[in-house]
Design a protein around this motif. Structure first.
Motif, PDB file in Angstrom:
ATOM      1  N   ASP A   1       0.757  -1.317  -0.047  1.00  0.00           N
ATOM      2  CA  ASP A   1      -0.093   0.043  -0.014  1.00  0.00           C
ATOM      3  C   ASP A   1       0.916   1.400  -0.023  1.00  0.00           C
ATOM      4  O   ASP A   1       1.109   1.902   1.125  1.00  0.00           O
ATOM      5  CB  ASP A   1      -0.895  -0.163   1.155  1.00  0.00           C
ATOM      6  N   MET A   2       1.455   1.585  -0.998  1.00  0.00           N
ATOM      7  CA  MET A   2       2.531   2.648  -1.415  1.00  0.00           C
ATOM      8  C   MET A   2       1.846   4.045  -0.952  1.00  0.00           C
ATOM      9  O   MET A   2       2.465   4.833  -0.597  1.00  0.00           O
ATOM     10  CB  MET A   2       3.140   2.637  -2.384  1.00  0.00           C
ATOM     11  N   ALA A   3       0.620   4.284  -1.109  1.00  0.00           N
ATOM     12  CA  ALA A   3       0.067   5.606  -0.876  1.00  0.00           C
ATOM     13  C   ALA A   3      -0.702   5.533   0.397  1.00  0.00           C
ATOM     14  O   ALA A   3      -1.015   6.809   0.927  1.00  0.00           O
ATOM     15  CB  ALA A   3      -1.226   5.901  -1.974  1.00  0.00           C
ATOM     16  N   GLY A   4      -0.797   4.555   1.173  1.00  0.00           N
ATOM     17  CA  GLY A   4      -1.225   4.837   2.733  1.00  0.00           C
ATOM     18  C   GLY A   4      -2.658   4.747   2.669  1.00  0.00           C
ATOM     19  O   GLY A   4      -3.362   5.343   3.564  1.00  0.00           O
ATOM     20  N   ILE A   5      -3.454   4.331   1.611  1.00  0.00           N
ATOM     21  CA  ILE A   5      -4.990   4.523   1.314  1.00  0.00           C
ATOM     22  C   ILE A   5      -5.607   3.134   1.467  1.00  0.00           C
ATOM     23  O   ILE A   5      -6.940   3.227   1.581  1.00  0.00           O
ATOM     24  CB  ILE A   5      -5.060   5.055  -0.095  1.00  0.00           C
ATOM     25  N   LEU A   6      -5.009   2.097   2.161  1.00  0.00           N
ATOM     26  CA  LEU A   6      -5.977   0.865   2.331  1.00  0.00           C
ATOM     27  C   LEU A   6      -6.508   0.992   3.841  1.00  0.00           C
ATOM     28  O   LEU A   6      -5.684   1.301   4.806  1.00  0.00           O
ATOM     29  CB  LEU A   6      -5.011  -0.399   2.370  1.00  0.00           C
ATOM     30  N   THR A   7      -7.683   0.983   3.946  1.00  0.00           N
ATOM     31  CA  THR A   7      -8.540   1.363   5.192  1.00  0.00           C
ATOM     32  C   THR A   7      -8.485  -0.118   5.899  1.00  0.00           C
ATOM     33  O   THR A   7      -8.313  -1.168   5.187  1.00  0.00           O
ATOM     34  CB  THR A   7      -9.935   1.596   4.930  1.00  0.00           C
ATOM     35  N   PRO A   8      -8.722   0.064   7.159  1.00  0.00           N
ATOM     36  CA  PRO A   8      -8.737  -1.208   8.023  1.00  0.00           C
ATOM     37  C   PRO A   8      -9.977  -2.141   7.375  1.00  0.00           C
ATOM     38  O   PRO A   8      -9.777  -3.479   7.222  1.00  0.00           O
ATOM     39  CB  PRO A   8      -9.111  -0.744   9.251  1.00  0.00           C
ATOM     40  N   GLY A   9     -11.121  -1.624   6.877  1.00  0.00           N
ATOM     41  CA  GLY A   9     -11.963  -2.404   6.435  1.00  0.00           C
ATOM     42  C   GLY A   9     -11.884  -3.101   5.099  1.00  0.00           C
ATOM     43  O   GLY A   9     -11.937  -4.371   4.761  1.00  0.00           O
ATOM     44  N   ALA A  10     -11.080  -2.327   4.102  1.00  0.00           N
ATOM     45  CA  ALA A  10     -10.849  -2.941   3.019  1.00  0.00           C
ATOM     46  C   ALA A  10      -9.508  -4.038   3.361  1.00  0.00           C
ATOM     47  O   ALA A  10      -9.450  -4.965   2.477  1.00  0.00           O
ATOM     48  CB  ALA A  10     -10.106  -1.817   1.998  1.00  0.00           C
ATOM     49  N   ALA A  11      -8.674  -3.665   4.075  1.00  0.00           N
ATOM     50  CA  ALA A  11      -7.610  -4.714   4.335  1.00  0.00           C
ATOM     51  C   ALA A  11      -8.175  -5.938   4.947  1.00  0.00           C
ATOM     52  O   ALA A  11      -7.693  -6.999   4.599  1.00  0.00           O
ATOM     53  CB  ALA A  11      -6.731  -4.104   5.626  1.00  0.00           C
TER      54      ALA A  11
END
Length: 170
Positions: free
Chosen positions: A66-76
């Motif tokens: 996740d290079m941009a730091g956009i992965l949310t806890p729910g999506a992860a």
């Protein structure tokens, strides 16, 4: 160095084949990578298909990058659970940056869903465009009953070393 993270920013598995073969030929651990982003074509199903493709090429583990730091806890949580199901027995690792400030929380959700490893940075060098602080992630995981096997005294010593280095380089 024995773990080689092999990735293509466009998630084109054809660009991974040669590197994976070379890593395996020389006895290294080939870690396949899924570069995370959001768009109508970047679905959990598409990522699961990509994971299966990389496992069929011989990777030893997979990393969600996740290079941009956009992965949310729910999506992860959803993505890791889907990968665990799609490629059973393949270790899943997660790499993120604190750009958005949610990587540590996302790591917790990813571990709860089955990720076995997360990338961190010692606190002096962490956050912002770097990874979450290892000390924080360690505390979060251990408070939820996970074992990290990380030594607090060793982390303090490492942090002290880099604090000294950082002060000389600013």
């Amino acid at each position: 160095m024995d773990i080689f993270r092999v990735f293509d920013a466009l998630n084109d598995p054809r660009n991974l084949e040669t590197a994976i073969k070379c890593v395996k030929k020389y006895g290294g651990h080939a870690q396949g990578t899924i570069c995370y982003t959001t768009s109508p074509v970047h679905t959990v199903a598409a990522y699961a298909k990509l994971a299966k493709s990389q496992v069929s090429m011989g990777v030893d583990s997979l990393c969600i990058k996740d290079m941009a730091g956009i992965l949310t806890p729910g999506a992860a949580r959803e993505l890791v659970a889907a990968l665990v199901k799609a490629v059973p027995g393949t270790p899943i690792q997660v790499h993120s940056h604190m750009t958005s400030g949610m990587a540590a929380a996302m790591y917790m959700a990813a571990v709860e869903a089955g990720a076995g490893c997360v990338d961190c940075s010692i606190s002096t060098l962490s956050s912002f465009s770097s990874q979450p602080p290892v000390e924080t992630v360690k505390t979060m995981l251990e408070s939820e009953g996970y074992t990290t096997s990380l030594d607090n005294a060793a982390l303090e010593k490492i942090n002290g070393y880099f604090m000294d280095v950082k002060s000389k380089r600013q």
